[in-house]
Design a protein around this motif. Structure first.
Motif, short mmCIF file in Angstrom:
data_model
loop_
_atom_site.label_atom_id
_atom_site.label_comp_id
_atom_site.label_asym_id
_atom_site.label_seq_id
_atom_site.Cartn_x
_atom_site.Cartn_y
_atom_site.Cartn_z
N TRP A 46 0.62 17.12 -23.18
CA TRP A 46 -0.07 17.92 -24.20
C TRP A 46 -1.24 18.74 -23.64
O TRP A 46 -1.44 19.89 -24.05
N TYR A 47 -2.03 18.14 -22.73
CA TYR A 47 -3.29 18.77 -22.34
C TYR A 47 -3.14 20.17 -21.75
O TYR A 47 -3.93 21.07 -22.08
N PRO A 48 -2.19 20.41 -20.87
CA PRO A 48 -2.06 21.79 -20.36
C PRO A 48 -1.82 22.81 -21.48
O PRO A 48 -2.30 23.94 -21.42
N LEU A 49 -1.07 22.40 -22.48
CA LEU A 49 -0.83 23.31 -23.60
C LEU A 49 -2.09 23.49 -24.42
O LEU A 49 -2.43 24.60 -24.84
N TRP A 50 -2.81 22.41 -24.71
CA TRP A 50 -4.07 22.53 -25.44
C TRP A 50 -5.06 23.44 -24.69
O TRP A 50 -5.71 24.29 -25.29
N ASP A 51 -5.17 23.21 -23.38
CA ASP A 51 -6.12 24.00 -22.59
C ASP A 51 -5.80 25.49 -22.64
O ASP A 51 -6.70 26.33 -22.56
N SER A 52 -4.54 25.82 -22.76
CA SER A 52 -4.15 27.23 -22.77
C SER A 52 -4.36 27.91 -24.12
O SER A 52 -4.27 29.12 -24.22
N GLY A 53 -4.59 27.12 -25.15
CA GLY A 53 -4.72 27.69 -26.48
C GLY A 53 -3.42 27.73 -27.25
O GLY A 53 -3.37 28.26 -28.37
N VAL A 54 -2.35 27.21 -26.69
CA VAL A 54 -1.08 27.14 -27.41
C VAL A 54 -1.18 26.05 -28.47
O VAL A 54 -1.57 24.92 -28.18
N GLY A 55 -0.86 26.38 -29.72
CA GLY A 55 -0.89 25.38 -30.78
C GLY A 55 0.24 24.38 -30.60
O GLY A 55 1.39 24.76 -30.41
N VAL A 56 -0.10 23.10 -30.64
CA VAL A 56 0.91 22.05 -30.43
C VAL A 56 0.85 21.06 -31.59
O VAL A 56 -0.21 20.50 -31.88
N ASP A 57 1.96 20.88 -32.27
CA ASP A 57 2.11 19.82 -33.27
C ASP A 57 2.96 18.75 -32.61
O ASP A 57 4.12 18.97 -32.31
N HIS A 58 2.38 17.57 -32.36
CA HIS A 58 3.05 16.60 -31.51
C HIS A 58 3.07 15.21 -32.15
O HIS A 58 2.27 14.89 -33.02
N SER A 59 4.00 14.42 -31.70
CA SER A 59 4.07 13.02 -32.12
C SER A 59 4.75 12.22 -31.02
O SER A 59 5.48 12.77 -30.19
N VAL A 60 4.50 10.92 -31.02
CA VAL A 60 5.12 9.99 -30.07
C VAL A 60 5.83 8.92 -30.89
O VAL A 60 5.20 8.25 -31.71
N PRO B 208 6.89 35.09 -31.60
CA PRO B 208 5.60 35.14 -30.90
C PRO B 208 4.49 34.43 -31.67
O PRO B 208 4.44 34.47 -32.90
N PHE B 209 3.62 33.77 -30.91
CA PHE B 209 2.41 33.12 -31.42
C PHE B 209 2.72 31.99 -32.40
O PHE B 209 1.94 31.71 -33.30
N SER B 210 3.86 31.36 -32.21
CA SER B 210 4.19 30.18 -33.01
C SER B 210 3.62 28.93 -32.36
O SER B 210 3.52 28.85 -31.13
N ASP B 211 3.25 27.95 -33.20
CA ASP B 211 2.94 26.64 -32.67
C ASP B 211 4.22 26.02 -32.10
O ASP B 211 5.34 26.36 -32.52
N VAL B 212 4.04 25.11 -31.16
CA VAL B 212 5.17 24.40 -30.59
C VAL B 212 5.19 22.99 -31.17
O VAL B 212 4.19 22.27 -31.10
N ASP B 213 6.32 22.60 -31.79
CA ASP B 213 6.47 21.29 -32.39
C ASP B 213 7.26 20.39 -31.45
O ASP B 213 8.45 20.64 -31.19
N LEU B 214 6.60 19.34 -30.93
CA LEU B 214 7.21 18.50 -29.92
C LEU B 214 7.19 17.03 -30.34
O LEU B 214 6.27 16.59 -31.03
N VAL B 215 8.20 16.30 -29.90
CA VAL B 215 8.28 14.86 -30.14
C VAL B 215 8.55 14.19 -28.79
O VAL B 215 9.50 14.56 -28.08
N LEU B 216 7.71 13.21 -28.44
CA LEU B 216 7.94 12.41 -27.23
C LEU B 216 8.60 11.11 -27.65
O LEU B 216 7.98 10.27 -28.32
#
Length: 790
Positions: free
Chosen positions: A94-108, A70-78
């Motif tokens: 990314w934006y829907p996740l940012w808007d919700s307050g879910v922490g996202v660590d992302h890269s493309v 619970p309450f972990s950031d989500v690490d995603l790669v596109l």
């Protein structure tokens, strides 16, 4: 919208799993969170256009490993194969996740970019090992995952020094889970980051896949982390005692101590596996010279093979029960680790030593226990291999046993080993160093059961001594050391060691045995030093040393040297108090508590000796302790004596924080308190409210001891929660009930105190009715010291 819906659904999952009990609930919650996040991410990716060929959304981190808590950031790669319109597509994910307050660590990344970054950055390389497909082009994800893993197998050897140094820095910051009152489940030594390190080494084929023991440890760490975050409803990995009680109940464990014990065993298994894996990895071809390391004999059947202790080629573990001891002693004395193959061979074939042990085996055990710091990793290696319990079956009862007293830094088993390390430095101070080291190893072996651990430990020690082949006299002496290992510190800190009755009681308890006395003296110091920082203070060293000196003198038949009743300065202070009819005080010394042994000196330990005097009939101890508490001074001892028409009290105290109080202010406050012009009760209550915080559950008990004080006095011992002004409240209660206090001692033990008073009635004898009234008043005073808020 995707984001808010995801958060709401996750919260409903947490609420729905709140009633689950046992560890299956934590596992089910993680699986449900993974399914939920995958569903929403798959839908968001499809809406953004990720479903086309050449684009894939993948997860790393907890979601990539299917270990989402619970309450972990989500690490995603596109991932993509070179498309130029990725900016808008990525933002749509990314934006829907940012808007919700879910922490996202992302890269493309393109495949080449992902490999290039992984080749330069070790952390990224290790993270990409968990790459798992979520949506889009599955073949692209699979291709990148395989390429990343193949590259890691080629480059991991080069990254080993950085991996090892990074882990050591992390351990220094976060500490060791097994020995922490507030363990860091993720970053601590033996935590989830270390489990990930083992996975990375195994993926590079530099170490074996994690063992079943490590796999089980991983699940426990994840279960605890899951329940901690679910209960707190936030991202936290530090497990404090209050939350540990809740988590233990949720996981079906008896209490937080049972949880601490389970976490200790799990984290130690992980930490040891990491040590072995890093050591093995650095020896593999390509990480060091291919030259065959030399084999240097260090003992019968034992060699130093390069940087490790190993079996000699002709060693026969199945026929040599003492070989385990010789291997461990060689490791401890050379500080070289035991080779994993050697531990495996010994675990598979080494028999238990026959009873009684031969003298050579006892000598080797003594050499092992006296090796100093090298003993700790040597015992840990044997214990992890199941060999230490084979030598000492009684160890199972204290293995990973958490301490019940906050003052203790280590688990009970580690404390015993640390006590041996400290005792090794004191072997030249005793005539039987072998018995000192054995006593250090066994003095708390009786803990963990609902009985007096000293008495039980003595009985266990007698059996161990017989098995080791000690003579009946040596066995009895060793058992006596364990039975009485708390006698000197408890007497020195809780009784007036200037009284002949106190010294006589100690001597009689020890049957006048000088050897037993010297062994207890050395063990007392080793035990305190191994308990935690600041436990063996110069003040405690001086008190214990003085008690031992007085016991030695009495054993030699020398007359008891009673302390000087009054100094000229004290008589003068008492006369002045009588002359003016008021309270008088003088700060006599402020010192850093030096001793004859420079190693005992603690520059942070400041002792203040204050002499107070009042006319006879006026209260002394209550206003004196109250004024010292008001100035944030912790009272260690007090001696009250009558002289002429006055009363003198000599109190020794140390600052709780900061420095000693201003002497002028202290004198003025004491005079006003004696005259009734300073409301200590209100001032101390205000101080409690400001500093005490949340009230603790009151705990208090009174014990009575006869024949431990001079003349007609008896000793009243109060055990209670430490609170500001507690000693003052108790002293006031004693005053109000007509008790004369001859001396007082205060000893703090973590969050608790033991306050001892030699008391007698102002008239008559200390009969049962008087004791009952006094006990009731003291307990009421102790409970009144608990903050009431406001």
């Amino acid at each position: 919208m995707t984001g808010p819906g995801l958060v709401e659904a996750a919260n409903r999952l947490l609420d729905g799993h709140g009633a689950r009990s046992g560890r299956s609930g934590a596992v089910a919650l993680r699986a449900a969170l993974v399914d939920l996040y995958e569903f929403w991410l798959h839908r968001a990716a499809a809406a953004a256009g990720v479903g086309t060929e050449g684009v894939a959304l993948a997860a790393v981190g907890g979601l990539g490993r299917r270990e989402l808590v619970p309450f972990s950031d989500v690490d995603l790669v596109l991932l993509h194969t070179g498309r130029r319109d990725l900016g808008g597509l990525a933002e749509a994910v990314w934006y829907p996740l940012w808007d919700s307050g879910v922490g996202v660590d992302h890269s493309v990344r393109t495949p080449d970019e992902a490999l290039a970054v992984a080749a330069e950055d070790v952390r990224t390389a290790v993270g990409l090992l968990d790459l798992r497909h979520i949506a889009g082009d599955g073949a692209l994800t699979a291709r990148v995952r395989e390429a990343v893993r193949e590259q890691w197998r080629r480059l991991a050897r080069r990254a080993l020094p950085e991996l090892a140094s990074s882990a050591r820095r992390r351990w220094e910051r976060a500490g060791e889970i097994a020995q922490s009152a507030q363990p860091d489940l993720k970053h601590g030594r033996g935590g989830l980051r270390d489990v990930g390190l083992l996975d990375a080494l195994a993926a590079a084929q530099l170490a074996d896949r994690p063992s079943q023991e490590v796999t089980e440890a991983r699940r426990l760490l994840l279960d605890v982390r899951t329940e901690l975050r679910r209960n707190l409803r936030r991202d936290r990995d530090l497990l404090d005692p209050s939350q540990a009680e809740v988590v233990a109940d949720q996981l079906g464990l008896a209490d937080r101590f049972a949880l601490a014990r389970a976490l200790s065993g799990a984290s130690r298994a992980v930490a040891y596996a990491v040590d072995v894996a890093l050591r093995v990895a650095t020896r593999l071809p390509g990480t060091a010279s291919r030259r065959v390391p030399p084999r240097t004999p260090v003992d019968d059947g034992v060699v130093l093979h390069g940087a490790e202790v190993a079996l000699a080629r002709g060693a026969r573990p199945a026929r040599d029960a003492s070989l385990v001891l010789r291997v461990a002693a060689a490791s401890a004395t050379t500080s070289a680790p035991i080779a994993q193959g050697t531990l495996t061979a010994l675990a598979e074939s080494s028999p238990e030593p026959r009873t009684p042990w031969p003298a050579a085996a006892r000598d080797t055990l003594t050499r092992l226990l006296g090796a100093g710091e090298g003993l700790v990793p040597a015992v840990e290696a044997l214990d992890r291999a199941g060999l230490w319990g084979r030598l000492l079956p009684e160890w199972g009862a204290v293995r990973d046993l958490p301490p019940r007293e906050p003052v203790h830094t280590w688990t009970v088993d580690r404390h015993l080993v640390r006590t041996c390390v400290e005792a090794a430095r004191l072997t030249t101070t005793v005539s039987r160093p072998d018995l000192l080291l054995l006593a250090a190893l066994l003095h708390d072996i009786g803990k963990g059961r609902d009985t007096d651990h000293s008495e039980l430990g003595a009985r266990i020690t007698a059996r161990v001594a017989q098995r080791l082949g000690l003579s009946s006299r040596d066995g009895a002496l060793l058992a006596a050391v364990v039975r009485h290992h708390l006698l000197l510190p408890h007497t020195a800190t809780r009784r007036d060691i200037g009284e002949r009755a106190t010294v006589r009681r100690v001597v009689d308890t020890l049957d006048g045995d000088v050897t037993l006395l010297e062994l207890l003296h050395a063990l007392t110091e080793a035990d305190a030093r191994a308990t935690g920082p600041g436990v063996w203070t110069a003040w405690r060293a001086r008190l214990v040393g003085e008690l031992v000196a007085r016991c030695r003198a009495l054993m030699r038949g020398e007359p008891h040297a009673a302390p000087e009743r009054f100094t000229p300065a004290q008589r003068e202070l008492a006369a002045d108090a009588v002359r003016v009819g008021a309270g008088r005080a003088r700060v006599r010394t402020v010192q850093g508590a030096p001793t004859d042994n420079a190693a005992d000196a603690d520059p942070a330990e400041v002792l203040t000796t204050v002499e107070f005097a009042v006319p006879r009939g006026a209260s002394l101890l209550a206003p004196a302790t109250g004024v010292l508490a008001l100035n944030s001074m912790r009272v260690l001892s007090a001696v009250v004596r009558e002289h002429g028409g006055g009363v003198v009290g000599v109190l020794t105290a140390s600052p709780v924080f900061g420095g000693p109080p201003d002497p002028t202010l202290l004198r003025d406050q004491f005079a006003r308190a004696v005259a009734g012009r300073l409301d200590l009760r209100a001032r101390l209550a205000e101080k409690e409210r400001a500093y005490a915080g949340v009230a603790a559950t009151p705990r208090a008990a009174v014990l009575w001891f006869d024949d431990e004080a001079a003349d007609d006095a008896v000793v009243l011992e109060l055990r209670a929660v430490a609170r500001i002004g507690l000693l003052h409240r108790v002293a006031r209660a004693l005053d109000e009930h007509g008790a004369r206090v001859r001396w007082a001692k205060a000893a703090e033990l973590g969050g608790g105190v033991v306050d001892s008073f030699a008391v007698s009635p102002s008239r008559g004898a200390p009969d049962a009715a008087w004791r009952a009234r006094l006990e009731r008043a003291v307990l009421e005073a102790a409970l009144a010291a608990v903050p009431r808020g406001g």
